[in-house]
Design an enzyme around this catalytic site. Structure first.
Site, PDB file in Angstrom:
ATOM      1  N   LYS A 143       7.667  -5.492   7.098  1.00  0.00           N
ATOM      2  CA  LYS A 143       7.676  -6.256   8.346  1.00  0.00           C
ATOM      3  C   LYS A 143       8.228  -7.657   8.095  1.00  0.00           C
ATOM      4  O   LYS A 143       7.933  -8.286   7.076  1.00  0.00           O
ATOM      5  CB  LYS A 143       6.252  -6.325   8.894  1.00  0.00           C
ATOM      6  CG  LYS A 143       6.112  -6.991  10.252  1.00  0.00           C
ATOM      7  CD  LYS A 143       4.662  -6.954  10.708  1.00  0.00           C
ATOM      8  CE  LYS A 143       4.446  -7.607  12.059  1.00  0.00           C
ATOM      9  NZ  LYS A 143       3.034  -7.532  12.490  1.00  0.00           N
TER      10      LYS A 143
ATOM     11  N   SER B  64       2.525  -6.100  16.998  1.00  0.00           N
ATOM     12  CA  SER B  64       3.817  -6.683  16.693  1.00  0.00           C
ATOM     13  C   SER B  64       4.574  -5.947  15.584  1.00  0.00           C
ATOM     14  O   SER B  64       5.696  -6.322  15.244  1.00  0.00           O
ATOM     15  CB  SER B  64       3.616  -8.139  16.267  1.00  0.00           C
ATOM     16  OG  SER B  64       2.810  -8.230  15.088  1.00  0.00           O
TER      17      SER B  64
ATOM     18  N   SER C 162      -1.969  -5.200  15.456  1.00  0.00           N
ATOM     19  CA  SER C 162      -0.518  -5.123  15.306  1.00  0.00           C
ATOM     20  C   SER C 162      -0.013  -3.938  14.489  1.00  0.00           C
ATOM     21  O   SER C 162       1.164  -3.601  14.579  1.00  0.00           O
ATOM     22  CB  SER C 162       0.021  -6.416  14.689  1.00  0.00           C
ATOM     23  OG  SER C 162      -0.014  -7.465  15.618  1.00  0.00           O
TER      24      SER C 162
END
Length: 465
Positions: A80, A154, A178
């Site tokens: 990420k 996210s 997330s």
């Protein structure tokens, strides 16, 4: 063809059916040419190919012993874009300058040391602020099952990448859901370890953010997480995830929670998991766990941390939605923050009491189906000025507040053909128990049918009746 899991890939490499270099080249080619969902912001380059060549050299020299000390040899993993990498830029999903040194985060370094090959950086909202993966730096990440809808966030890029076969797994973060929200929306497994089990550098002062993993199966998510766990001197909280470890047993007393706002579609799918747990010998009991003012407390804690890390001169380059949170954080008094922390303590106390009676908790990971691709939330929560940007996912953020381990896995598809996730939560430190029960449940439920979208590169085997 069925996308290989970590075990299948390892066996293929052991037999010599393929080489690590060939595998990495195929994955990187797909990342560069076939990622139409917006999962990646950056694809790896020469360093990934060099790592693959080194892995092949290790296999030639050591044969079957090559995996000793390198259990992820040849496994492709995305990272990420919030997490630092030495060879790839880290934008943190933002137009703001990344002021952190370009070096591997501890979890990234541990993955590499275990033989994994980093294939790229996946899309995130700015600093991971919203539970939808959209911002000003890159197009929004689309859902593999319905590209007009969100992949969640996210860590939406990570979940979309895994769902479409772009790597065996992904490293991601979870500050209020997330990892688990996009995993549920995209039909993959997501694991948020106990707080402190995996070091997070730099450590978050709000003590909400966890590092964890996504993969197509719970087994693979756990295999990735096993090599990144353990204390690190740069994270003073690392190592905390071993406290309160209960004894494990095959049969558990499971508390089933249904959160307000759960739709009929989600209920129908996830209650299949309740039946499966019961069939496996667990005692499943419906319970209710309430904690007053929990969401406002979460908002205040998150907003204060965002405000503390955002100088006023950065405002013109901030994501407008995140800026609303920053401004709220600047308005808070010390008294308000202490009250928010008191709410967190009340929740921890309440859930510790609940977990004395129930070995695990179970619930729908997200009570609704994915919403519009270009929205940060369902319509009633989509205006950042209302500070409701996470209120629609009440089953995720409580367990960031408490630091408990949580795993989501696919429960099935709704009538609209969209994935629904089931979440299992254990006491702090009971990660192995949560993962074991999740794996058994996954075996019972079987894999999801492949995404309908033609973006899916390597579909999974369809669920058998």
């Amino acid at each position: 063809m069925t996308a290989p899991g970590i075990g299948d890939l390892t066996q293929s490499l052991r037999r010599g059916d393929t080489t690590v270099l060939e595998h990495v080249q195929r994955v990187l080619s797909a990342v560069r040419d076939q990622d139409t969902l917006g999962a990646f912001v950056t694809a790896a380059g020469d360093e990934a190919l060099q790592a693959a060549e080194q892995a092949d050299r290790r296999i030639r020299e050591r044969g079957q012993d090559a995996w000793h000390g390198a259990p992820l040899l040849g496994v492709t993993v995305s990272v990420k874009d919030l997490l630092q990498t030495r060879d790839l830029p880290t934008t943190r999903g933002s137009l703001l300058e990344n002021r952190r040194a370009r070096q591997d985060a501890p979890a990234v370094a541990r993955l590499r040391a275990a033989g994994a090959v980093i294939i790229g950086k996946t899309t995130t909202s700015e600093y991971g602020w919203s539970a939808a993966t959209l911002g000003r730096l890159a197009p929004p990440t689309a859902n593999p099952y319905a590209p007009g809808l969100t992949a969640g966030g996210s860590s939406g890029g990570a979940a979309a990448a895994v769902a479409t076969g772009l790597g065996e797994g992904a490293l991601a973060t979870d500050g209020a859901g997330s990892i688990r929200i996009p995993a549920a929306f995209c039909g993959v497994a997501g694991y948020k370890p106990s707080y402190g089990r995996v070091p997070y550098v730099p450590n978050g002062v709000d003590r909400l953010a966890h590092q964890g993993t996504l993969a197509r199966t719970v087994t693979d998510a756990a295999a990735l997480a096993a090599v990144i766990a353990g204390p690190h001197p740069a994270d003073p909280d690392s190592g905390l995830g071993s406290i309160d470890r209960p004894p494990g047993s095959r049969s558990q007393h499971i508390g089933w929670i249904e959160y307000e706002g759960t739709t009929d579609e989600i209920r129908t799918v996830t209650e299949q998991a309740m039946a499966a747990l019961t069939a496996q010998g667990h005692r499943v009991e419906r319970i209710e766990v309430r904690c007053d003012d929990l969401y406002p407390a979460l908002v205040d804690i998150l907003a204060a941390a965002e405000a503390a890390g955002t100088p006023r001169e950065d405002e013109e380059h901030c994501d407008p939605g995140r800026l609303e949170i920053v401004r709220h954080g600047r308005s808070l008094s010390g008294t308000a923050l202490i009250r928010a922390e008191e709410v967190r303590q009340q929740l921890r106390t309440r859930l510790r009491s609940v977990m004395r009676r129930h070995g695990l908790l179970a619930m729908a990971t997200v009570p609704i189906e994915p919403f519009d691709l270009k929205a940060i939330a369902p319509p009633w929560a989509a205006d950042p000025r209302d500070l409701l940007w996470l209120a629609w996912s009440p089953a995720s953020y409580p367990f960031n507040m408490t630091g408990q381990p949580a795993v989501t896995l696919p429960a099935g598809l709704t009538g609209s053909g969209l994935p629904a996730g089931i979440q299992l939560v254990g006491p702090v430190g009971a990660d192995d128990l949560v993962l074991t029960v999740a794996h058994r449940l996954e075996t019972e439920l079987g894999p999801l049918p492949p995404p309908r979208a033609q973006h899916a590169l390597v579909p999974a085997t369809e669920r058998t009746p």
